[in-house]
Design a protein around this motif. Structure first.
Motif, short mmCIF file in Angstrom:
data_model
loop_
_atom_site.label_atom_id
_atom_site.label_comp_id
_atom_site.label_asym_id
_atom_site.label_seq_id
_atom_site.Cartn_x
_atom_site.Cartn_y
_atom_site.Cartn_z
N LEU A 1 0.85 -1.18 0.00
CA LEU A 1 0.00 0.00 0.00
C LEU A 1 0.89 1.23 0.00
O LEU A 1 1.88 1.29 0.73
CB LEU A 1 -0.89 0.00 1.25
N ARG A 2 0.55 2.20 -0.83
CA ARG A 2 1.27 3.48 -0.85
C ARG A 2 0.31 4.53 -0.28
O ARG A 2 -0.81 4.66 -0.76
CB ARG A 2 1.67 3.85 -2.27
N VAL A 3 0.76 5.24 0.76
CA VAL A 3 -0.08 6.25 1.41
C VAL A 3 0.69 7.56 1.55
O VAL A 3 1.92 7.55 1.69
CB VAL A 3 -0.59 5.79 2.79
N PRO A 4 -0.02 8.69 1.54
CA PRO A 4 0.64 9.98 1.77
C PRO A 4 1.19 10.05 3.19
O PRO A 4 0.62 9.47 4.12
CB PRO A 4 -0.47 11.01 1.58
N LEU A 5 2.27 10.79 3.36
CA LEU A 5 2.88 10.94 4.69
C LEU A 5 1.89 11.53 5.69
O LEU A 5 1.93 11.19 6.87
CB LEU A 5 4.11 11.85 4.61
N ARG A 6 0.99 12.38 5.24
CA ARG A 6 0.05 13.01 6.16
C ARG A 6 -0.93 12.01 6.78
O ARG A 6 -1.62 12.32 7.74
CB ARG A 6 -0.71 14.14 5.47
N MET A 7 -1.01 10.80 6.23
CA MET A 7 -1.90 9.78 6.79
C MET A 7 -1.24 8.96 7.89
O MET A 7 -1.91 8.18 8.56
CB MET A 7 -2.40 8.85 5.68
N LEU A 8 0.06 9.11 8.07
CA LEU A 8 0.75 8.36 9.12
C LEU A 8 0.60 9.06 10.46
O LEU A 8 0.73 10.28 10.54
CB LEU A 8 2.25 8.25 8.81
N ILE A 9 0.34 8.30 11.49
CA ILE A 9 0.29 8.83 12.85
C ILE A 9 1.60 8.43 13.51
O ILE A 9 1.83 7.25 13.79
CB ILE A 9 -0.90 8.25 13.63
N CYS A 10 2.48 9.43 13.72
CA CYS A 10 3.79 9.12 14.30
C CYS A 10 4.39 10.37 14.94
O CYS A 10 4.00 11.49 14.62
CB CYS A 10 4.74 8.55 13.26
N ASP A 11 5.33 10.15 15.85
CA ASP A 11 6.00 11.24 16.55
C ASP A 11 7.32 11.63 15.92
O ASP A 11 7.90 12.64 16.27
CB ASP A 11 6.26 10.85 18.01
N LYS A 12 7.83 10.79 15.02
CA LYS A 12 9.12 11.05 14.39
C LYS A 12 9.01 10.89 12.89
O LYS A 12 8.02 10.37 12.38
CB LYS A 12 10.19 10.10 14.95
N ARG A 13 10.02 11.31 12.19
CA ARG A 13 10.07 11.14 10.74
C ARG A 13 10.20 9.64 10.44
O ARG A 13 11.10 8.98 10.97
CB ARG A 13 11.26 11.91 10.18
#
Length: 66
Positions: free
Chosen positions: A33-45
């Protein structure tokens, strides 16, 4: 048959990272699956090789045929 939608975790890892999206390969031959970075929930890069988890439920076919 009535199926109650419950989510199940699908785990995988990041295999490709660009400045706008990530490509995730899921374990157990569940695909990619390819998703935009804005869809990731994370505290770091995010980094290539990071493990991810997607909450997924079953796909339901609409009964009206559309």
């Amino acid at each position: 048959m009535e199926i109650y939608p419950e989510t199940r975790p699908v785990k995988g890892r990041i295999i490709e990272l660009t400045e706008r999206d990530v490509k995730i390969e899921f374990y157990g031959r569940m695909g990619m699956l390819r998703v935009p970075l804005r869809m990731l929930i994370c505290d770091k890069r995010p980094q290539v090789g990071d493990e991810v988890e997607l909450e997924m439920s079953y796909v339901r076919l609409k009964s009206d045929g559309r």
